[in-house]
Design a protein around this motif. Structure first.
Motif, PDB file in Angstrom:
ATOM      1  N   ASP A 174     -24.956  62.125  22.048  1.00 29.74           N
ATOM      2  CA  ASP A 174     -24.882  62.287  23.494  1.00 29.74           C
ATOM      3  C   ASP A 174     -24.029  63.517  23.788  1.00 29.74           C
ATOM      4  OD1 ASP A 174     -25.164  60.490  26.243  1.00 29.74           O
ATOM      5  OD2 ASP A 174     -23.389  61.771  26.225  1.00 29.74           O
ATOM      6  N   VAL A 175     -24.536  64.393  24.629  1.00 32.69           N
ATOM      7  CA  VAL A 175     -23.872  65.689  24.821  1.00 32.69           C
ATOM      8  C   VAL A 175     -22.877  65.703  25.981  1.00 32.69           C
ATOM      9  CG1 VAL A 175     -25.855  66.927  23.864  1.00 32.69           C
ATOM     10  CG2 VAL A 175     -25.693  66.593  26.338  1.00 32.69           C
ATOM     11  N   SER A 176     -22.747  64.602  26.721  1.00 34.32           N
ATOM     12  CA  SER A 176     -21.934  64.636  27.938  1.00 34.32           C
ATOM     13  C   SER A 176     -20.476  64.973  27.668  1.00 34.32           C
ATOM     14  CB  SER A 176     -22.037  63.299  28.683  1.00 34.32           C
ATOM     15  OG  SER A 176     -21.676  62.218  27.861  1.00 34.32           O
ATOM     16  N   ALA A 177     -19.944  64.570  26.505  1.00 35.75           N
ATOM     17  CA  ALA A 177     -18.540  64.859  26.199  1.00 35.75           C
ATOM     18  C   ALA A 177     -18.342  66.286  25.725  1.00 35.75           C
ATOM     19  CB  ALA A 177     -18.029  63.893  25.130  1.00 35.75           C
ATOM     20  N   ALA A 178     -19.427  66.978  25.405  1.00 34.75           N
ATOM     21  CA  ALA A 178     -19.316  68.335  24.857  1.00 34.75           C
ATOM     22  C   ALA A 178     -19.726  69.416  25.844  1.00 34.75           C
ATOM     23  CB  ALA A 178     -20.188  68.444  23.605  1.00 34.75           C
ATOM     24  N   GLU A 179     -20.422  69.043  26.912  1.00 33.12           N
ATOM     25  CA  GLU A 179     -20.993  70.045  27.820  1.00 33.12           C
ATOM     26  C   GLU A 179     -19.951  70.901  28.521  1.00 33.12           C
ATOM     27  OE1 GLU A 179     -25.253  68.286  29.321  1.00 33.12           O
ATOM     28  OE2 GLU A 179     -23.447  67.327  30.105  1.00 33.12           O
ATOM     29  N   ASP A 180     -18.771  70.348  28.752  1.00 32.12           N
ATOM     30  CA  ASP A 180     -17.745  71.093  29.483  1.00 32.12           C
ATOM     31  C   ASP A 180     -16.804  71.877  28.568  1.00 32.12           C
ATOM     32  OD1 ASP A 180     -18.737  70.153  31.898  1.00 32.12           O
ATOM     33  OD2 ASP A 180     -17.447  68.371  31.860  1.00 32.12           O
ATOM     34  N   SER A 181     -16.997  71.798  27.281  1.00 32.97           N
ATOM     35  CA  SER A 181     -16.129  72.499  26.336  1.00 32.97           C
ATOM     36  C   SER A 181     -16.533  73.969  26.250  1.00 32.97           C
ATOM     37  CB  SER A 181     -16.216  71.859  24.947  1.00 32.97           C
ATOM     38  OG  SER A 181     -15.532  72.640  23.990  1.00 32.97           O
ATOM     39  N   ASP A 182     -15.547  74.862  26.335  1.00 32.77           N
ATOM     40  CA  ASP A 182     -15.845  76.288  26.209  1.00 32.77           C
ATOM     41  C   ASP A 182     -15.970  76.716  24.753  1.00 32.77           C
ATOM     42  OD1 ASP A 182     -13.229  76.079  25.436  1.00 32.77           O
ATOM     43  OD2 ASP A 182     -12.419  77.426  26.964  1.00 32.77           O
ATOM     44  N   ASP A 209     -20.099  57.549  16.264  1.00 30.58           N
ATOM     45  CA  ASP A 209     -20.397  57.571  17.691  1.00 30.58           C
ATOM     46  C   ASP A 209     -20.223  58.984  18.248  1.00 30.58           C
ATOM     47  OD1 ASP A 209     -17.676  58.033  18.297  1.00 30.58           O
ATOM     48  OD2 ASP A 209     -17.254  55.903  18.480  1.00 30.58           O
ATOM     49  N   TRP A 210     -20.591  59.153  19.516  1.00 31.67           N
ATOM     50  CA  TRP A 210     -20.608  60.485  20.136  1.00 31.67           C
ATOM     51  C   TRP A 210     -19.228  61.132  20.154  1.00 31.67           C
ATOM     52  CZ3 TRP A 210     -17.704  60.558  24.674  1.00 31.67           C
ATOM     53  CH2 TRP A 210     -17.406  59.300  25.216  1.00 31.67           C
ATOM     54  N   GLN A 211     -18.174  60.335  20.310  1.00 32.21           N
ATOM     55  CA  GLN A 211     -16.819  60.898  20.315  1.00 32.21           C
ATOM     56  C   GLN A 211     -16.469  61.477  18.944  1.00 32.21           C
ATOM     57  OE1 GLN A 211     -15.071  57.137  21.665  1.00 32.21           O
ATOM     58  NE2 GLN A 211     -14.287  58.199  23.469  1.00 32.21           N
ATOM     59  N   ASN A 243     -29.225  60.945  26.537  1.00 32.72           N
ATOM     60  CA  ASN A 243     -29.110  62.364  26.872  1.00 32.72           C
ATOM     61  C   ASN A 243     -28.484  63.046  25.655  1.00 32.72           C
ATOM     62  OD1 ASN A 243     -29.349  64.579  28.668  1.00 32.72           O
ATOM     63  ND2 ASN A 243     -27.167  64.476  29.084  1.00 32.72           N
ATOM     64  N   TYR A 244     -29.227  63.006  24.554  1.00 30.79           N
ATOM     65  CA  TYR A 244     -28.637  63.460  23.300  1.00 30.79           C
ATOM     66  C   TYR A 244     -29.223  64.793  22.860  1.00 30.79           C
ATOM     67  CZ  TYR A 244     -32.884  61.432  21.220  1.00 30.79           C
ATOM     68  OH  TYR A 244     -34.181  61.125  20.913  1.00 30.79           O
ATOM     69  N   GLY A 245     -28.460  65.448  22.033  1.00 27.00           N
ATOM     70  CA  GLY A 245     -28.919  66.744  21.547  1.00 27.00           C
ATOM     71  C   GLY A 245     -27.969  67.313  20.514  1.00 27.00           C
ATOM     72  N   PHE A 246     -28.154  68.589  20.250  1.00 23.90           N
ATOM     73  CA  PHE A 246     -27.360  69.274  19.237  1.00 23.90           C
ATOM     74  C   PHE A 246     -26.025  69.733  19.819  1.00 23.90           C
ATOM     75  CE2 PHE A 246     -31.841  70.402  18.114  1.00 23.90           C
ATOM     76  CZ  PHE A 246     -31.939  69.536  17.048  1.00 23.90           C
ATOM     77  N   ILE A 247     -25.005  69.701  18.969  1.00 25.01           N
ATOM     78  CA  ILE A 247     -23.668  70.151  19.338  1.00 25.01           C
ATOM     79  C   ILE A 247     -23.138  70.987  18.178  1.00 25.01           C
ATOM     80  CG2 ILE A 247     -21.319  69.442  19.972  1.00 25.01           C
ATOM     81  CD1 ILE A 247     -22.554  66.700  20.799  1.00 25.01           C
ATOM     82  N   TYR A 248     -22.710  72.213  18.478  1.00 22.54           N
ATOM     83  CA  TYR A 248     -22.131  73.060  17.431  1.00 22.54           C
ATOM     84  C   TYR A 248     -21.186  74.067  18.068  1.00 22.54           C
ATOM     85  CZ  TYR A 248     -26.067  76.117  18.809  1.00 22.54           C
ATOM     86  OH  TYR A 248     -26.971  76.871  19.512  1.00 22.54           O
ATOM     87  N   GLN A 249     -20.373  74.689  17.243  1.00 20.61           N
ATOM     88  CA  GLN A 249     -19.373  75.614  17.763  1.00 20.61           C
ATOM     89  C   GLN A 249     -20.024  76.901  18.251  1.00 20.61           C
ATOM     90  OE1 GLN A 249     -15.728  76.299  15.720  1.00 20.61           O
ATOM     91  NE2 GLN A 249     -15.585  74.219  14.910  1.00 20.61           N
ATOM     92  N   LYS A 250     -19.496  77.418  19.348  1.00 23.68           N
ATOM     93  CA  LYS A 250     -20.103  78.555  20.035  1.00 23.68           C
ATOM     94  C   LYS A 250     -20.169  79.811  19.177  1.00 23.68           C
ATOM     95  CE  LYS A 250     -19.497  78.766  24.387  1.00 23.68           C
ATOM     96  NZ  LYS A 250     -18.891  78.856  25.734  1.00 23.68           N
ATOM     97  N   ASP A 251     -19.118  80.115  18.452  1.00 24.47           N
ATOM     98  CA  ASP A 251     -19.057  81.358  17.691  1.00 24.47           C
ATOM     99  C   ASP A 251     -19.494  81.186  16.240  1.00 24.47           C
ATOM    100  OD1 ASP A 251     -18.052  82.668  19.952  1.00 24.47           O
ATOM    101  OD2 ASP A 251     -16.018  82.018  19.492  1.00 24.47           O
ATOM    102  N   GLN A 252     -20.190  80.119  15.952  1.00 26.44           N
ATOM    103  CA  GLN A 252     -20.586  79.811  14.581  1.00 26.44           C
ATOM    104  C   GLN A 252     -22.035  80.207  14.320  1.00 26.44           C
ATOM    105  OE1 GLN A 252     -20.540  75.633  13.863  1.00 26.44           O
ATOM    106  NE2 GLN A 252     -21.157  75.773  11.746  1.00 26.44           N
TER     107      GLN A 252
END
Length: 206
Positions: free
Chosen positions: A39-47, A20-22, A163-172
């Motif tokens: 679903d990107v909603s749980a990741a959008e606010d992460s810096d 699941d998204w979590q 509302n799904y999409g890609f999630i990956y680490q910013k500095d990666q």
């Protein structure tokens, strides 16, 4: 997309996980997973994370053929609420309007369905032999209805959208395989965007 990568690069080794998204967000944050699609909603606010939305498709619901709700020309949320929901946990942004049996997790705001699963195959198996209902994207529901075993429920609410999409680490720096997967998914989503209205008309001809 994964199958196409294998077709192009049959010697490539990779691990493809479902969750699941979590779980997807947690795995990406931990570094155990390079790229997530959820679903990107749980990741959008992460810096620490980058998100890219690739799909905003309507959420549709289905039940087995012969289900008490299958013969209705119109179905309300209250009616669906009377039956068990088979699904992953529903993100807080959708929890209040999502139909089907379940409870709100007060600590997270997520909707915990009556029957919590991690993959669509499990949902189909349960719905096929019970009074439970489940949901999915139009392409998924169309495939199920085409099998003759399931019926699309005539319940549609504009606010219920993936509302799904890609999630990956910013500095990666992503691997070439991950970059290829992302481009293949974008291509598929581009085609789906033009096909989905037609799918919905077939599912709900009236």
């Amino acid at each position: 997309a994964s199958a196409e990568i294998t077709r192009r690069h049959p010697l490539l080794h990779y691990k493809f996980m479902l969750g699941d998204w979590q779980k997807v967000v947690d795995e990406v944050l931990s570094g155990r997973v390079e790229l997530g699609l959820a679903d990107v909603s749980a990741a959008e606010d992460s810096d620490r994370l980058v998100t890219e939305v690739v799909g905003r498709h309507p959420f549709l619901f289905y039940c087995r053929r012969g289900h008490p709700l299958a013969g209705f020309a119109d179905v309300s949320k209250a009616q669906i609420d009377g039956y068990p929901l088979v699904a992953i946990q529903v993100p807080p942004r959708l929890a209040g309007s999502f139909p089907g049996g379940g409870r709100i997790d007060r600590s997270t705001g997520s909707l915990v369905p009556s029957i919590e699963i991690e993959d669509l195959a499990s949902a189909r198996a349960i719905v096929a032999t019970s009074g439970a209902v489940s949901g999915g994207a139009p392409a998924q529901i169309q495939a199920l209805v085409s099998s003759g075993k399931f019926v699309a429920l005539p319940f549609r609410q504009a606010s219920l959208k993936f509302n799904y999409g890609f999630i990956y680490q910013k500095d990666q720096m992503l691997s070439p395989a991950a970059e290829l997967f992302m481009q293949l998914v974008r291509d598929i989503e581009g085609r789906l965007a033009t096909e989905i209205p037609q799918m919905i008309r077939k599912l709900f001809p009236d």
